[in-house]
Design an enzyme around this catalytic site. Structure first.
Site, short mmCIF file in Angstrom:
data_model
loop_
_atom_site.label_atom_id
_atom_site.label_comp_id
_atom_site.label_asym_id
_atom_site.label_seq_id
_atom_site.Cartn_x
_atom_site.Cartn_y
_atom_site.Cartn_z
N TYR A 118 103.42 -13.51 88.78
CA TYR A 118 103.88 -12.21 88.81
C TYR A 118 105.26 -12.11 88.15
CZ TYR A 118 105.55 -7.70 90.71
OH TYR A 118 106.28 -6.62 90.93
N ASP B 280 110.06 -17.93 84.02
CA ASP B 280 110.37 -16.96 84.83
C ASP B 280 110.98 -17.81 86.11
OD1 ASP B 280 110.73 -14.97 86.97
OD2 ASP B 280 108.92 -14.09 86.65
N LYS C 58 117.20 -12.44 91.79
CA LYS C 58 117.63 -12.88 93.30
C LYS C 58 118.54 -13.75 93.56
CE LYS C 58 112.23 -12.62 94.10
NZ LYS C 58 111.93 -11.57 94.69
N1 HOZ Z 1 107.92 -8.45 94.31
C1 HOZ Z 1 108.64 -9.03 95.54
C2 HOZ Z 1 108.28 -10.26 96.14
N2 HOZ Z 1 107.78 -11.27 95.26
C3 HOZ Z 1 108.58 -8.12 96.58
C4 HOZ Z 1 109.92 -7.31 96.69
C5 HOZ Z 1 110.05 -6.51 97.93
O1 HOZ Z 1 109.22 -5.80 98.22
O2 HOZ Z 1 111.18 -5.99 98.15
#
Ligand code: HOZ
Length: 429
Positions: free
Chosen positions: A143, A238, A266
């Site tokens: 992702y 990534d 992050k």
């Molecule tokens: N896409 C984020 C985790 N892989 C989720 C982010 C969120 O919901 O804060």
């Protein structure tokens, strides 16, 4: 059940789609009402009813030092006194860029943006602009945020809700996205055979974290490196999740494979919204205003995000034993989990890289998306709730990694393992 969370969720669903601002937060994969959190400190979060939980979500990765880390809070408060945004160059951006280029081995120049999504999609634009090629290779179950051309067999929320992609993404947007199998370099080779000189880049999570945690098999990243070099394509890591998480220099430092471009987020922002992408100088020089590839942002390099990020990265640099401590903590948790599961006749696969990991309920070793999807989601949901009611806050989806922080200690691990013994007895009854 948290009464205040239920009441807030009811209100939220009237005014926010699905009651949340990011889908996996809605507990859709595990059922029940998402917890509304009101404060946190170190390894603990507190919900709106004042109930406390050991936190393994860590805001989905940024909280390397736990919540409300004093040096980050002070840096943000201090910076906010002098304005929350200038939209002009500031010293903190230069300091951050210097820190990132010092820490991440392949990054010689870096551009700040506001999120991991923005970092990954801008890095792909740059890869296309630099190579003059149109196609990209991505891995099933990886992702890279929610840009249109990434929403094909994507992990995280897309996987959580069992969608192949998303309505609203035109076929034309994913026509140039070629899919390969994670940990299977031969599948990438075949794509290069078929599409030869059209592939601009191969984008990969060097440790996958959005189909649960799936480490790279030995030789996988090295094989991607040589395929890209041989075929004139760029290798794009990534590292939004792994950057500053699995080592101070990210997965590329941990595994010794250098990509051409890297997307970060992050931990980079210390818990504030920040992303970045960087790489070799000759590639980065193609970005506007020094080059023709356009990308911009009103809040890019925002002083609060830069102050938080600088505080986080500086703390990492000052603490030579940080990653050894995180590894020891991860090991202790892993050993305890394996001991708890011994003789339970409950099939599982525990994957961990340093302070990130996943307990999969499956009888096979998970190395790719198909393996991740073979897991028993209903069992994960039971397990999640059995842990939650014992004060342990795990990611609410089998397809998300858990994160430890340096604020977790022996007490939190022991409390987690004790809760797990009871939880396993309950779900296996
Ligand atoms: N896409 C984020 C985790 N892989 C989720 C982010 C969120 O919901 O804060």
């Amino acid at each position: 059940m948290s009464k205040s969370s239920m009441a807030l969720y009811e209100r939220a669903r009237r005014v926010i789609p699905g009651g949340v601002n990011s889908p996996v937060r809605a507990f859709g994969a595990v059922g029940g009402t998402p917890l509304f959190l009101r404060s946190a400190s170190g390894a603990w979060v507190e919900d709106e009813d004042g109930r406390r939980y050991v936190d393994y979500v860590g805001s989905w990765g940024p909280m390397l030092f736990g919540h409300a880390e004093p040096s980050i809070v002070e840096a943000v408060a201090d910076t906010a006194q002098r304005s929350t945004s200038f939209g002009a160059p500031v010293r903190l951006e230069v300091e951050m860029a210097e820190l990132v280029t010092e820490m991440v081995p392949s990054v010689e120049m870096v551009r700040m943006v506001n999120s991991g999504t923005e970092a990954a999609m801008s890095a792909v634009r740059l890869a296309r602009g630099f190579t003059g090629r149109g196609k990209i290779v991505k891995f099933e179950g990886n992702y890279h945020g929610h840009a249109d051309f990434f929403l094909a067999a994507a992990g995280s929320g897309v996987a959580t809700f069992g969608r192949p992609g998303s309505p609203g993404v035109p076929l034309s947007a994913i026509r140039d996205t070629l899919l390969a199998r994670y940990n299977d370099a031969a599948s990438v080779d075949r794509l290069f055979e078929a599409h030869g000189d059209d592939i601009a880049c191969v984008i990969v999570e060097p440790v996958a974290g959005n189909m649960g945690c799936v480490p790279p098999e030995p030789g996988f990243l090295e094989a991607l490196r040589s395929l890209c070099s041989d075929r004139g394509a760029l290798l794009l890591f990534d590292e939004v999740m792994t950057g500053f998480r699995v080592a101070s220099g990210g997965a590329q430092a941990r595994y010794g494979v250098l990509p051409d471009l890297t997307a970060l987020g992050k931990v980079l922002g210390g818990g504030l919204p920040a992303g970045a992408y960087g790489g070799r100088r000759e590639i980065m020089a193609h970005l506007a205003p020094s080059g023709p590839v356009y990308q911009a942002g009103t809040l890019s390099g925002n002083p609060l995000a830069m102050a938080a990020g600088k505080a986080a990265l500086t703390r990492i640099l000052k603490d030579a034993a940080l990653y050894d401590r995180l590894e020891a903590l991860g090991q202790k948790l892993e050993e305890g989990v394996r001991k708890n599961l011994r003789d339970r006749n409950l099939p599982y696969c525990f994957a961990r890289v340093g302070s990130m990991g996943t307990l999969f309920f499956t009888d096979r070793r998970v190395t790719d998306y198909e393996g991740a999807r073979s897991c028993d989601m209903a069992r994960y949901a039971q397990y999640f709730h059995a842990m939650l009611k014992r004060g342990i806050y795990l990611p609410p989806s089998q397809f998300e990694a858990f994160f430890l922080s340096s604020a977790h200690g022996d007490d939190e691990i022991e409390q987690t393992l004790a809760a797990q013994r009871e939880a396993l007895a309950e779900i296996h009854a």
